[in-house]
Design an enzyme around this catalytic site. Structure first.
Site, PDB file in Angstrom:
ATOM      1  N   ASP A  67       0.792  -1.155  -0.064  1.00 34.83           N
ATOM      2  CA  ASP A  67      -0.057   0.136   0.021  1.00 34.83           C
ATOM      3  C   ASP A  67       0.745   1.178  -0.078  1.00 34.83           C
ATOM      4  OD1 ASP A  67       0.986  -0.219   2.748  1.00 34.83           O
ATOM      5  OD2 ASP A  67      -0.985  -0.841   3.415  1.00 34.83           O
ATOM      6  N   GLU A 143      -9.457  -1.844   5.322  1.00 33.25           N
ATOM      7  CA  GLU A 143     -10.180  -1.608   6.716  1.00 33.25           C
ATOM      8  C   GLU A 143     -11.204  -2.403   6.800  1.00 33.25           C
ATOM      9  OE1 GLU A 143      -8.305  -0.150   8.535  1.00 33.25           O
ATOM     10  OE2 GLU A 143      -7.804   2.023   7.720  1.00 33.25           O
TER      11      GLU A 143
HETATM   12  C1  GLP Z   1      -0.218   0.157   8.641  1.00 30.24           C
HETATM   13  C2  GLP Z   1       0.046  -0.685   7.385  1.00 30.24           C
HETATM   14  C3  GLP Z   1      -0.410  -2.099   7.554  1.00 30.24           C
HETATM   15  C4  GLP Z   1       0.487  -2.587   8.548  1.00 30.24           C
HETATM   16  C5  GLP Z   1      -0.153  -1.859   9.809  1.00 30.24           C
HETATM   17  C6  GLP Z   1       0.547  -2.386  11.185  1.00 30.24           C
HETATM   18  O1  GLP Z   1      -1.384   0.597   8.742  1.00 30.24           O
HETATM   19  N1  GLP Z   1      -0.654  -0.165   6.222  1.00 30.24           N
HETATM   20  O2  GLP Z   1       0.175  -2.653   6.163  1.00 30.24           O
HETATM   21  O3  GLP Z   1       0.108  -3.821   8.806  1.00 30.24           O
HETATM   22  O4  GLP Z   1       0.259  -0.362   9.505  1.00 30.24           O
HETATM   23  O5  GLP Z   1       1.631  -1.264  11.601  1.00 30.24           O
HETATM   24  P1  GLP Z   1       2.503  -1.817  12.849  1.00 30.24           P
HETATM   25  O6  GLP Z   1       3.213  -2.953  12.691  1.00 30.24           O
HETATM   26  O7  GLP Z   1       3.053  -0.420  12.876  1.00 30.24           O
HETATM   27  O8  GLP Z   1       1.343  -1.735  13.783  1.00 30.24           O
END
Ligand code: GLP
Length: 259
Positions: A67, A143
């Site tokens: 993304d 989401e």
């Molecule tokens: C963002 C990304 C996701 C990721 C999520 C979790 O929202 N778009 O792909 O899985 O963060 O991130 P973290 O590992 O910092 O909790």
């Protein structure tokens, strides 16, 4: 679903890196699906170490990220392009031309998304897709209530996601509310999926994804329908799993008989 519970975040990162290292050493022209976020950083650091030790090379590896935000320049420190370059790519021998991120700077969103899907197909699909999970169960930026069959497209970020990611933006910066993300259908086409979840704040999302019903309310739960998924979590993220002991025993058996 193979559920691997490890004592520490470091061991989780090393475990995932070892799987990727083993794979890219044997597969010519490997295609990796990559994720951003904090949980995957230790995996990337372990991969960089293996590269620096001369154990692996990324010269022939192609990557597709899950993304990217809409509305940020690629040199903006909060963009996922910046994150990937600085956290991983700049430290490897990968050819940047082989690293793909669903960026769109000309408002041609539909064409960008369709093109991203076509490129993934042209490369023969994704061999291993790495995933984090949001506290609301999102994968990529899919989401809750995202179609379980969705393809790469523009998504409006959930309020919970915007709040969780606000730590990366200072007060003067505009935080995007839109992103382009691979769809859930796109992710599910990867040949293998590895999801990482670290920390107590992920325990509910992990329990919902592994043991809850398959529902678009927890997009990560769709992984129950994929036949080659490894969920790698630390003890904190595993703390709400009802079948905790079963996963520990199953993994012991796996290590004894299958490795
Ligand atoms: C963002 C990304 C996701 C990721 C999520 C979790 O929202 N778009 O792909 O899985 O963060 O991130 P973290 O590992 O910092 O909790």
């Amino acid at each position: 679903m193979r559920v691997v519970i490890l004592p520490s975040e470091l061991e989780a990162g090393t475990f995932i890196a070892n799987i990727i290292a083993e794979f890219i050493s044997h597969k010519e022209n490997a295609v990796l699906g990559l994720a951003t976020g904090n949980s995957i950083v230790l995996t990337y650091q372990a991969l960089i170490e293996q590269y620096k030790d001369g154990k692996i090379s990324f010269k022939k590896v192609t990557t597709f990220n899950l993304d990217e935000y809409i509305g940020l320049e690629s040199n903006c420190e909060q963009s996922y392009r910046y994150y990937m370059d600085n956290t991983l790519f700049n430290h490897l021998d990968i050819n940047k031309k082989n690293t793909h991120i669903p960026e769109c700077f000309n408002n041609e969103f539909k064409a960008t998304c369709n093109n991203y899907e076509s490129m993934i197909n042209d490369y023969g699909g994704i061999d291993i897709q790495l995933l984090g999970i949001g506290t609301n169960g999102h994968i990529g930026f899919n989401e809750p209530t995202s179609s379980l069959a969705s393809r790469t497209r523009v998504k409006t970020l959930a309020e919970n996601t915007i709040q969780n990611n606000s730590r990366f933006f200072d007060e003067t910066e505009i935080q995007p509310r839109l992103a382009i993300t691979m769809g859930i259908g796109t992710i599910m086409e990867a040949k293998q999926i590895i999801l990482v979840g670290l920390g107590k704040h992920k325990s509910q999302a992990i329990a919902d994804a592994i043991e809850g019903p398959i529902t678009s309310f927890c997009p990560g739960s769709i992984l129950q329908q994929h036949d080659n998924v490894i969920v790698v979590i630390d003890e904190h993220a595993a703390s709400k799993l009802k079948l905790y002991d079963y996963y520990i025993n199953t993994e012991k058996m796996h290590q004894q008989y299958m490795c």
